[in-house]
Structure formats: C-alpha cells, structure tokens
Design a protein around this motif. Structure first.
Motif, PDB file in Angstrom:
ATOM      1  N   ALA A  36      48.011  46.663  38.196  1.00  0.00           N
ATOM      2  CA  ALA A  36      46.746  47.406  38.101  1.00  0.00           C
ATOM      3  C   ALA A  36      45.553  46.522  38.416  1.00  0.00           C
ATOM      4  N   GLU A  37      45.669  45.239  38.135  1.00  0.00           N
ATOM      5  CA  GLU A  37      44.568  44.325  38.419  1.00  0.00           C
ATOM      6  C   GLU A  37      45.095  42.917  38.566  1.00  0.00           C
ATOM      7  N   GLY A  38      44.335  42.088  39.232  1.00  0.00           N
ATOM      8  CA  GLY A  38      44.715  40.698  39.450  1.00  0.00           C
ATOM      9  C   GLY A  38      43.848  40.119  40.547  1.00  0.00           C
ATOM     10  N   ILE A  39      43.987  38.841  40.771  1.00  0.00           N
ATOM     11  CA  ILE A  39      43.254  38.170  41.835  1.00  0.00           C
ATOM     12  C   ILE A  39      44.275  37.685  42.846  1.00  0.00           C
ATOM     13  N   PHE A  40      44.154  38.212  44.046  1.00  0.00           N
ATOM     14  CA  PHE A  40      45.070  37.891  45.132  1.00  0.00           C
ATOM     15  C   PHE A  40      44.367  37.002  46.150  1.00  0.00           C
ATOM     16  N   VAL A  41      45.100  36.095  46.739  1.00  0.00           N
ATOM     17  CA  VAL A  41      44.591  35.287  47.842  1.00  0.00           C
ATOM     18  C   VAL A  41      45.594  35.430  48.971  1.00  0.00           C
ATOM     19  N   ASN A  42      45.125  35.954  50.095  1.00  0.00           N
ATOM     20  CA  ASN A  42      45.989  36.236  51.249  1.00  0.00           C
ATOM     21  C   ASN A  42      47.214  37.058  50.855  1.00  0.00           C
ATOM     22  N   GLY A  43      46.990  38.054  50.028  1.00  0.00           N
ATOM     23  CA  GLY A  43      48.051  38.982  49.651  1.00  0.00           C
ATOM     24  C   GLY A  43      48.978  38.516  48.552  1.00  0.00           C
ATOM     25  N   GLU A  44      48.759  37.315  48.042  1.00  0.00           N
ATOM     26  CA  GLU A  44      49.630  36.763  46.997  1.00  0.00           C
ATOM     27  C   GLU A  44      48.880  36.730  45.667  1.00  0.00           C
ATOM     28  N   LEU A  45      49.495  37.255  44.621  1.00  0.00           N
ATOM     29  CA  LEU A  45      48.882  37.249  43.304  1.00  0.00           C
ATOM     30  C   LEU A  45      48.751  35.815  42.812  1.00  0.00           C
ATOM     31  N   LYS A  46      47.515  35.387  42.571  1.00  0.00           N
ATOM     32  CA  LYS A  46      47.264  34.017  42.122  1.00  0.00           C
ATOM     33  C   LYS A  46      46.832  33.958  40.670  1.00  0.00           C
ATOM     34  N   PHE A  47      46.084  34.969  40.212  1.00  0.00           N
ATOM     35  CA  PHE A  47      45.582  34.972  38.844  1.00  0.00           C
ATOM     36  C   PHE A  47      45.693  36.356  38.253  1.00  0.00           C
ATOM     37  N   PHE A  48      45.903  36.372  36.945  1.00  0.00           N
ATOM     38  CA  PHE A  48      45.899  37.623  36.195  1.00  0.00           C
ATOM     39  C   PHE A  48      45.195  37.320  34.893  1.00  0.00           C
ATOM     40  N   GLY A  49      44.042  37.918  34.686  1.00  0.00           N
ATOM     41  CA  GLY A  49      43.274  37.652  33.473  1.00  0.00           C
ATOM     42  C   GLY A  49      42.118  36.722  33.747  1.00  0.00           C
ATOM     43  N   VAL A  51      39.673  33.699  34.504  1.00  0.00           N
ATOM     44  CA  VAL A  51      39.811  32.584  35.431  1.00  0.00           C
ATOM     45  C   VAL A  51      38.455  31.898  35.561  1.00  0.00           C
ATOM     46  N   THR A  52      38.472  30.591  35.772  1.00  0.00           N
ATOM     47  CA  THR A  52      37.217  29.865  35.935  1.00  0.00           C
ATOM     48  C   THR A  52      36.850  29.779  37.411  1.00  0.00           C
ATOM     49  N   GLU A  53      35.585  29.522  37.673  1.00  0.00           N
ATOM     50  CA  GLU A  53      35.147  29.332  39.056  1.00  0.00           C
ATOM     51  C   GLU A  53      35.887  28.160  39.687  1.00  0.00           C
ATOM     52  N   ALA A  54      36.094  27.104  38.923  1.00  0.00           N
ATOM     53  CA  ALA A  54      36.794  25.924  39.446  1.00  0.00           C
ATOM     54  C   ALA A  54      38.223  26.261  39.862  1.00  0.00           C
ATOM     55  N   GLN A  55      38.908  27.096  39.081  1.00  0.00           N
ATOM     56  CA  GLN A  55      40.272  27.491  39.435  1.00  0.00           C
ATOM     57  C   GLN A  55      40.280  28.297  40.734  1.00  0.00           C
ATOM     58  N   VAL A  56      39.367  29.228  40.848  1.00  0.00           N
ATOM     59  CA  VAL A  56      39.289  30.053  42.057  1.00  0.00           C
ATOM     60  C   VAL A  56      38.965  29.178  43.266  1.00  0.00           C
ATOM     61  N   ARG A  57      37.995  28.300  43.113  1.00  0.00           N
ATOM     62  CA  ARG A  57      37.594  27.407  44.199  1.00  0.00           C
ATOM     63  C   ARG A  57      38.779  26.560  44.670  1.00  0.00           C
ATOM     64  N   ALA A  58      39.540  26.007  43.730  1.00  0.00           N
ATOM     65  CA  ALA A  58      40.682  25.156  44.074  1.00  0.00           C
ATOM     66  C   ALA A  58      41.736  25.930  44.856  1.00  0.00           C
ATOM     67  N   VAL A  59      42.020  27.155  44.446  1.00  0.00           N
ATOM     68  CA  VAL A  59      43.022  27.970  45.145  1.00  0.00           C
ATOM     69  C   VAL A  59      42.537  28.332  46.550  1.00  0.00           C
ATOM     70  N   ILE A  60      41.268  28.652  46.679  1.00  0.00           N
ATOM     71  CA  ILE A  60      40.725  28.987  47.999  1.00  0.00           C
ATOM     72  C   ILE A  60      40.790  27.771  48.919  1.00  0.00           C
ATOM     73  N   ILE A  61      40.406  26.608  48.423  1.00  0.00           N
ATOM     74  CA  ILE A  61      40.473  25.385  49.233  1.00  0.00           C
ATOM     75  C   ILE A  61      41.910  25.118  49.676  1.00  0.00           C
ATOM     76  N   GLU A  62      42.845  25.258  48.767  1.00  0.00           N
ATOM     77  CA  GLU A  62      44.259  25.051  49.100  1.00  0.00           C
ATOM     78  C   GLU A  62      44.711  26.029  50.187  1.00  0.00           C
ATOM     79  N   GLU A  63      44.325  27.281  50.046  1.00  0.00           N
ATOM     80  CA  GLU A  63      44.737  28.294  51.031  1.00  0.00           C
ATOM     81  C   GLU A  63      44.078  28.043  52.385  1.00  0.00           C
TER      82      GLU A  63
END
Length: 70
Positions: A36-49, A51-63
């Motif tokens: 029902a909800e989550g944060i996906f990056v390039n179609g892959e579920l990365k976070f649920f619930g 999340v900090t800006e730093a966590q999101v930034r790190a995943v985006i940089i990695e992708e």
C-alpha cells in the motif's frame, strides 16, 4: 507528510538526474506494487516507514552510480 516533504527536498538536490513519482497509498498501489505504501527507487522497494533524508540521499547516490549517472 514529513516523509513526502523530505523526499521532495532530497530529490530536488539531484536536479534532472532524479525524477520523483508520487503514488497515493491505497488499492491501486497494492495492485501495482504489491504494497500500500513504500519508497521505491527504480522500481525496487527500498524503504517502508520512517526514513531520514540522509538514508534517501545515500540510496539515490548508490542508484545513480549503478546506472552511470552519479
């Protein structure tokens, strides 16, 4: 709402290298993504619930590095 604002802020930092697509939580999201909800990056579920800006930034940089845009 604070997670959405954080996502908007972080993705804006990357300019046109990152697109943010917001999908309302609900039945359509369940049918399309299996949750029902989550944060996906390039179609892959990365976070649920929460999340900090730093966590999101790190995943985006990695992708971005994976796809050769970072």
């Amino acid at each position: 709402a604070s997670v959405v604002l954080s996502l908007r802020k972080v993705t804006a930092e990357f300019g046109d290298r990152v697109a943010l697509k917001e999908v309302p939580a609900g039945l359509e999201a369940i049918a399309r993504y299996g949750v029902a909800e989550g944060i996906f990056v390039n179609g892959e579920l990365k976070f649920f619930g929460p999340v900090t800006e730093a966590q999101v930034r790190a995943v985006i940089i990695e992708e971005l590095r994976k796809v050769g845009r970072g």
